[in-house]
Design a protein around this motif. Structure first.
Motif, PDB file in Angstrom:
ATOM      1  N   THR A 120     -14.441 -17.922 -46.147  1.00  0.00           N
ATOM      2  CA  THR A 120     -14.227 -17.028 -47.186  1.00  0.00           C
ATOM      3  C   THR A 120     -12.694 -16.787 -47.193  1.00  0.00           C
ATOM      4  OG1 THR A 120     -14.452 -15.212 -45.814  1.00  0.00           O
ATOM      5  CG2 THR A 120     -16.230 -15.827 -47.057  1.00  0.00           C
ATOM      6  N   GLY A 121     -11.763 -17.009 -46.308  1.00  0.00           N
ATOM      7  CA  GLY A 121     -10.254 -16.694 -46.464  1.00  0.00           C
ATOM      8  C   GLY A 121      -9.693 -16.799 -44.890  1.00  0.00           C
ATOM      9  N   LEU A 122      -8.578 -16.440 -44.976  1.00  0.00           N
ATOM     10  CA  LEU A 122      -7.716 -16.215 -43.970  1.00  0.00           C
ATOM     11  C   LEU A 122      -7.764 -14.886 -43.200  1.00  0.00           C
ATOM     12  CD1 LEU A 122      -4.399 -18.047 -45.077  1.00  0.00           C
ATOM     13  CD2 LEU A 122      -6.004 -19.003 -43.405  1.00  0.00           C
ATOM     14  N   ARG A 123      -7.803 -14.600 -41.993  1.00  0.00           N
ATOM     15  CA  ARG A 123      -7.483 -13.517 -41.097  1.00  0.00           C
ATOM     16  C   ARG A 123      -6.172 -12.880 -41.573  1.00  0.00           C
ATOM     17  NH1 ARG A 123      -7.275 -12.255 -34.768  1.00  0.00           N
ATOM     18  NH2 ARG A 123      -7.067  -9.883 -35.180  1.00  0.00           N
ATOM     19  N   ASN A 124      -5.964 -11.929 -41.732  1.00  0.00           N
ATOM     20  CA  ASN A 124      -4.494 -11.008 -41.965  1.00  0.00           C
ATOM     21  C   ASN A 124      -4.258 -10.445 -40.683  1.00  0.00           C
ATOM     22  OD1 ASN A 124      -2.387 -10.472 -43.314  1.00  0.00           O
ATOM     23  ND2 ASN A 124      -3.045  -8.705 -43.959  1.00  0.00           N
ATOM     24  N   PRO A 125      -3.455 -11.259 -39.875  1.00  0.00           N
ATOM     25  CA  PRO A 125      -3.070 -10.640 -38.659  1.00  0.00           C
ATOM     26  C   PRO A 125      -2.316  -9.305 -38.674  1.00  0.00           C
ATOM     27  CG  PRO A 125      -1.653 -12.575 -38.893  1.00  0.00           C
ATOM     28  CD  PRO A 125      -2.665 -12.140 -40.133  1.00  0.00           C
ATOM     29  N   CYS A 126      -2.619  -8.275 -37.787  1.00  0.00           N
ATOM     30  CA  CYS A 126      -2.121  -6.945 -37.872  1.00  0.00           C
ATOM     31  C   CYS A 126      -1.373  -6.497 -36.765  1.00  0.00           C
ATOM     32  CB  CYS A 126      -3.115  -6.005 -38.249  1.00  0.00           C
ATOM     33  SG  CYS A 126      -4.459  -5.923 -36.708  1.00  0.00           S
ATOM     34  N   ALA A 127      -0.838  -5.316 -36.693  1.00  0.00           N
ATOM     35  CA  ALA A 127       0.148  -4.832 -35.805  1.00  0.00           C
ATOM     36  C   ALA A 127      -0.735  -4.795 -34.134  1.00  0.00           C
ATOM     37  CB  ALA A 127       0.751  -3.717 -35.702  1.00  0.00           C
ATOM     38  N   GLN A 128      -2.088  -4.634 -34.178  1.00  0.00           N
ATOM     39  CA  GLN A 128      -2.838  -4.856 -32.951  1.00  0.00           C
ATOM     40  C   GLN A 128      -2.446  -5.866 -32.000  1.00  0.00           C
ATOM     41  OE1 GLN A 128      -6.841  -3.918 -34.441  1.00  0.00           O
ATOM     42  NE2 GLN A 128      -6.847  -2.295 -33.386  1.00  0.00           N
ATOM     43  N   ILE A 129      -2.035  -7.078 -32.832  1.00  0.00           N
ATOM     44  CA  ILE A 129      -1.777  -8.407 -32.032  1.00  0.00           C
ATOM     45  C   ILE A 129      -0.532  -7.999 -31.156  1.00  0.00           C
ATOM     46  CG2 ILE A 129      -0.725 -10.660 -32.143  1.00  0.00           C
ATOM     47  CD1 ILE A 129      -2.649 -10.942 -34.622  1.00  0.00           C
ATOM     48  N   ASP A 130       0.466  -7.376 -31.647  1.00  0.00           N
ATOM     49  CA  ASP A 130       1.456  -6.889 -30.811  1.00  0.00           C
ATOM     50  C   ASP A 130       1.486  -5.915 -29.790  1.00  0.00           C
ATOM     51  OD1 ASP A 130       3.526  -8.657 -31.570  1.00  0.00           O
ATOM     52  OD2 ASP A 130       4.717  -7.218 -32.739  1.00  0.00           O
ATOM     53  N   GLY A 135       5.381  -9.155 -29.364  1.00  0.00           N
ATOM     54  CA  GLY A 135       6.183 -10.533 -29.584  1.00  0.00           C
ATOM     55  C   GLY A 135       5.067 -11.403 -30.191  1.00  0.00           C
ATOM     56  N   LEU A 136       3.935 -11.202 -30.168  1.00  0.00           N
ATOM     57  CA  LEU A 136       2.944 -12.230 -30.473  1.00  0.00           C
ATOM     58  C   LEU A 136       2.822 -12.280 -31.759  1.00  0.00           C
ATOM     59  CD1 LEU A 136       0.940 -14.626 -29.496  1.00  0.00           C
ATOM     60  CD2 LEU A 136      -0.818 -12.608 -29.238  1.00  0.00           C
ATOM     61  N   LEU A 137       2.678 -11.176 -32.666  1.00  0.00           N
ATOM     62  CA  LEU A 137       2.512 -11.082 -33.996  1.00  0.00           C
ATOM     63  C   LEU A 137       3.692 -12.152 -34.748  1.00  0.00           C
ATOM     64  CD1 LEU A 137       0.955  -9.955 -36.503  1.00  0.00           C
ATOM     65  CD2 LEU A 137       2.862  -8.347 -36.558  1.00  0.00           C
ATOM     66  N   LYS A 138       4.603 -12.325 -34.426  1.00  0.00           N
ATOM     67  CA  LYS A 138       5.569 -13.309 -35.053  1.00  0.00           C
ATOM     68  C   LYS A 138       5.196 -14.528 -34.602  1.00  0.00           C
ATOM     69  CE  LYS A 138       9.824 -10.437 -34.973  1.00  0.00           C
ATOM     70  NZ  LYS A 138      11.081 -10.413 -34.274  1.00  0.00           N
ATOM     71  N   GLN A 139       4.403 -14.965 -33.824  1.00  0.00           N
ATOM     72  CA  GLN A 139       3.928 -16.078 -33.435  1.00  0.00           C
ATOM     73  C   GLN A 139       2.838 -16.604 -34.340  1.00  0.00           C
ATOM     74  OE1 GLN A 139       5.299 -18.234 -31.005  1.00  0.00           O
ATOM     75  NE2 GLN A 139       6.884 -16.594 -30.720  1.00  0.00           N
TER      76      GLN A 139
END
Length: 186
Positions: A120-130, A135-139
């Motif tokens: 259906t589409g792409l996951r939209n990464p959110c701030a929970q990743i950081d 620093g992982l969100l930038k990756q």
């Protein structure tokens, strides 16, 4: 599936969690349920189950029943010093050997002997990743040559045909009739 089947890769791990948590423990198998998602997973359901989306409109169809991430992304972030094991980013299925982000909207993936999901589409990464790894969100976000945002944190799908999925299962890809629509965030 049809004549355009191609082997796309392999299921590396499967994961699920019955409670809201960022990571999902790896399992020996998961059962996909048609129209719902992963049996026993907190994000399974006909309508949206992600908390931020439920707050906006709980009646919206759930286009995010199954979250898939390519293990190559985990390899890439490991090269930048981030230890991210399969399931850690909340995905249900970690794949290897398939360009998930390059699939068009509507591509179908046969996972193992029975299960079929439609992208259906792409996951939209959110701030929970950081919150998981600073620093992982930038990756997992980038920019292309035109400066457009590139989301790399996996894809979302709905379950068309249920079945059991296990690590080591093959993944076959069926592309929709053209013209292909690139994936957008869902």
């Amino acid at each position: 599936m049809g004549a355009s089947d191609t082997v796309g890769g392999t299921v590396l791990t499967v994961s699920s969690n019955g409670v809201y948590a960022f990571t999902k423990p790896n399992r020996e198998s998961v059962t996909l349920l048609a129209g719902l998602g992963v049996e026993g997973d907190v994000h399974a359901g006909v309508t949206v189950k992600h908390r931020s989306r439920m707050a906006k409109d709980p009646t919206v169809p759930n286009l995010r029943q199954v979250h898939l991430i390519h293990a190559e992304l985990l390899d890439e972030v490991a090269g930048s010093g981030f230890d991210v094991p399969p399931g850690a980013l909340g995905e249900n299925i970690t794949t290897r050997g398939i360009d998930l982000l390059g699939l068009p909207t509507g591509a179908r993936l046969r996972l193992g002997a029975e299960a079929v999901v439609e992208v259906t589409g792409l996951r939209n990464p959110c701030a929970q990743i950081d919150g998981f790894r600073h620093g992982l969100l930038k990756q997992v976000l980038g920019r292309d040559e035109e400066g457009r945002l590139v989301r790399k944190a996996g894809i979302m799908a709905v379950v068309l045909t249920g079945g059991v999925v296990r690590p080591g299962d093959p993944i076959a890809v069926e592309l929709p009739a053209g013209p292909h629509r690139p994936l957008e965030k869902v």
